[in-house]
Write an enzyme that holds these catalytic residues in place. Structure first.
Site, PDB file in Angstrom:
ATOM      1  N   SER A   1       0.667  -1.300  -0.030  1.00  0.00           N
ATOM      2  CA  SER A   1       0.144   0.029   0.106  1.00  0.00           C
ATOM      3  C   SER A   1       0.971   1.299   0.016  1.00  0.00           C
ATOM      4  CB  SER A   1      -0.882  -0.003   1.367  1.00  0.00           C
ATOM      5  OG  SER A   1      -1.409   1.336   1.377  1.00  0.00           O
TER       6      SER A   1
ATOM      7  N   HIS B   1      -1.487  -1.461  -3.998  1.00  0.00           N
ATOM      8  CA  HIS B   1      -2.760  -0.877  -3.564  1.00  0.00           C
ATOM      9  C   HIS B   1      -2.686   0.448  -2.997  1.00  0.00           C
ATOM     10  CE1 HIS B   1      -6.059  -2.226  -0.581  1.00  0.00           C
ATOM     11  NE2 HIS B   1      -5.624  -1.191   0.215  1.00  0.00           N
TER      12      HIS B   1
ATOM     13  N   ASP C   1      -4.880   3.610  -1.726  1.00  0.00           N
ATOM     14  CA  ASP C   1      -6.108   3.782  -0.673  1.00  0.00           C
ATOM     15  C   ASP C   1      -6.673   5.352  -0.809  1.00  0.00           C
ATOM     16  OD1 ASP C   1      -5.940   1.700   1.098  1.00  0.00           O
ATOM     17  OD2 ASP C   1      -3.858   2.125   1.448  1.00  0.00           O
TER      18      ASP C   1
ATOM     19  N   MET D   1      -9.282   7.975   0.083  1.00  0.00           N
ATOM     20  CA  MET D   1     -10.109   8.354   1.372  1.00  0.00           C
ATOM     21  C   MET D   1     -10.595   9.891   1.112  1.00  0.00           C
ATOM     22  SD  MET D   1      -7.478   7.104   4.452  1.00  0.00           S
ATOM     23  CE  MET D   1      -6.593   5.453   4.189  1.00  0.00           C
TER      24      MET D   1
ATOM     25  N   HIS E   1      -8.945   0.772  -3.446  1.00  0.00           N
ATOM     26  CA  HIS E   1      -9.617   0.740  -2.125  1.00  0.00           C
ATOM     27  C   HIS E   1     -10.532   1.911  -1.964  1.00  0.00           C
ATOM     28  CE1 HIS E   1      -9.563  -0.312   2.244  1.00  0.00           C
ATOM     29  NE2 HIS E   1     -10.800  -0.267   1.972  1.00  0.00           N
TER      30      HIS E   1
ATOM     31  N   MET F   1     -12.321   4.280   0.062  1.00  0.00           N
ATOM     32  CA  MET F   1     -12.915   4.311   1.496  1.00  0.00           C
ATOM     33  C   MET F   1     -13.690   5.842   1.496  1.00  0.00           C
ATOM     34  SD  MET F   1      -9.552   3.128   3.517  1.00  0.00           S
ATOM     35  CE  MET F   1      -8.851   3.081   1.972  1.00  0.00           C
TER      36      MET F   1
ATOM     37  N   MET G   1     -11.100  -5.881   6.557  1.00  0.00           N
ATOM     38  CA  MET G   1     -10.337  -4.919   7.168  1.00  0.00           C
ATOM     39  C   MET G   1      -9.881  -5.398   8.633  1.00  0.00           C
ATOM     40  SD  MET G   1      -9.822  -2.371   5.138  1.00  0.00           S
ATOM     41  CE  MET G   1      -8.779  -1.526   6.375  1.00  0.00           C
TER      42      MET G   1
ATOM     43  N   GLY H   1      -8.560   4.156   7.506  1.00  0.00           N
ATOM     44  CA  GLY H   1      -8.334   5.621   7.746  1.00  0.00           C
ATOM     45  C   GLY H   1      -6.739   6.157   7.625  1.00  0.00           C
TER      46      GLY H   1
ATOM     47  N   ASP I   1      -6.231  -6.356   4.944  1.00  0.00           N
ATOM     48  CA  ASP I   1      -5.804  -5.009   4.903  1.00  0.00           C
ATOM     49  C   ASP I   1      -5.631  -4.370   6.319  1.00  0.00           C
ATOM     50  OD1 ASP I   1      -4.860  -2.570   4.322  1.00  0.00           O
ATOM     51  OD2 ASP I   1      -6.836  -2.064   3.138  1.00  0.00           O
TER      52      ASP I   1
ATOM     53  N   GLY J   1      -2.198  -3.676   9.392  1.00  0.00           N
ATOM     54  CA  GLY J   1      -1.391  -4.143  10.544  1.00  0.00           C
ATOM     55  C   GLY J   1      -0.652  -5.500  10.155  1.00  0.00           C
TER      56      GLY J   1
HETATM   57  C1  DX5 Z   1      -5.928   1.745   6.070  1.00  0.00           C
HETATM   58  C2  DX5 Z   1      -5.745   1.280   4.517  1.00  0.00           C
HETATM   59  C3  DX5 Z   1      -4.494   0.601   4.479  1.00  0.00           C
HETATM   60  C4  DX5 Z   1      -3.162   0.856   4.918  1.00  0.00           C
HETATM   61  C5  DX5 Z   1      -2.527  -0.262   5.543  1.00  0.00           C
HETATM   62  O1  DX5 Z   1      -7.159   2.414   6.124  1.00  0.00           O
HETATM   63  O2  DX5 Z   1      -6.889   0.836   4.120  1.00  0.00           O
HETATM   64  O3  DX5 Z   1      -4.440  -0.043   3.182  1.00  0.00           O
HETATM   65  O4  DX5 Z   1      -2.348   1.510   4.158  1.00  0.00           O
HETATM   66  O5  DX5 Z   1      -1.333   0.201   6.189  1.00  0.00           O
HETATM   67  P1  DX5 Z   1      -0.739  -0.744   7.299  1.00  0.00           P
HETATM   68  O6  DX5 Z   1      -0.024  -1.806   6.544  1.00  0.00           O
HETATM   69  O7  DX5 Z   1       0.471   0.174   7.860  1.00  0.00           O
HETATM   70  O8  DX5 Z   1      -1.724  -1.137   8.497  1.00  0.00           O
HETATM   71 ZN    ZN Z   2      -6.506  -0.267   2.155  1.00  0.00          ZN
END
Ligand code: DX5
Ligand code: ZN
Length: 225
Positions: free
Chosen positions: A8, A33, A35, A37, A66, A68, A137, A142, A175, A177
């Site tokens: 990501s 990936h 993200d 937002m 993705h 959001m 998730m 976020g 996705d 952590g």
């Molecule tokens: C969080 C995103 C993730 C994020 C993951 O809202 O959807 O894709 O980038 O980042 P890590 O791998 O650091 O949790």
């Molecule tokens: Zn994501």
């Protein structure tokens, strides 16, 4: 079964996205990936269609977008036109999820549905047979760099069981952590697409981090799938 790694770029240096993508690809990234937002569905604001367009020019692997955002229906076509090969939408914002999933597929992209940590697997019961992948998730969306929520592991198993009952081989993406320590557990639970942001891009060597994460994931993958 072979596991795909989707670094990501949220945790990369936005002034140097090209070199971040190139390093991840050298390390064996299968997808990038992205993200998106909107500051409404999630508290953070990130990137939109023009960045996807630019990434498409330099990435050699498919872009996994993705969303959001609220009202994703308004933007899906623009993201696919910009080069998204996969588009995932959150079930929490879509009263007409069936229509949205089929709209994504009609545009020629893979359609994914995303579950927040507090959203039950049962919300997918009537759509599971229609989706190309399910994104679980494992943090509240976020932000990058959050801690993996342990319950996500059994949630992956539940989603796999639901898909299997529908006769679907759609892969599960996870996705949030994910790192070298927990990747084996989520793969053993049935995750086949692994998103990793900070574990890749907050590492001093993103290429090696991608390679090592992929090796750990594949070592945990069952040979039969
Ligand atoms: C969080 C995103 C993730 C994020 C993951 O809202 O959807 O894709 O980038 O980042 P890590 O791998 O650091 O949790
Ligand atoms: Zn994501």
């Amino acid at each position: 079964m072979s596991v795909r790694i989707a670094p990501s770029i949220l945790s990369a240096d936005f002034a140097a996205l090209g070199s971040a993508v190139a390093a991840a690809e050298r390390g064996g990234a299968d997808l990038i990936h992205v993200d998106v937002m909107d500051g409404h569905f999630v508290p953070n604001i990130t990137i939109g269609v023009p960045v996807v367009q630019s990434l498409r020019r330099i990435a050699t692997v498919p872009l996994d977008v993705h969303l959001m955002i609220e009202e994703p229906d308004r933007y899906i076509e623009a993201f696919v036109d910009a080069g998204a090969a996969m588009v995932s939408v959150h079930v929490e914002v879509l009263p007409h999820l069936h229509r949205t999933v089929h709209a994504i597929r009609a545009l020629g992209a893979k359609a994914g549905v995303v579950l927040n940590p507090a959203t039950p697997v049962g919300t997918l019961a009537d759509i599971a047979g229609d989706v190309d992948y399910v994104l679980v998730m494992s943090v509240n969306p976020g932000f990058g760099g959050q801690t993996f929520i342990p319950r996500s592991e059994s949630k992956v198993r539940e989603v796999r069981a639901l898909l299997d009952r529908c006769g679907s081989r759609a892969p599960i993406e996870i996705d949030g952590g994910i790192d070298q320590q927990n990747v084996a557990r989520v793969v053993a639970a049935g995750a086949e697409i692994i998103v990793a942001g900070s574990a890749v891009f907050h590492n001093s060597d993103p290429e090696r981090a991608t390679r090592e994460l992929k090796a750990a994931a594949n070592a945990a993958a069952s040979p039969v799938r």
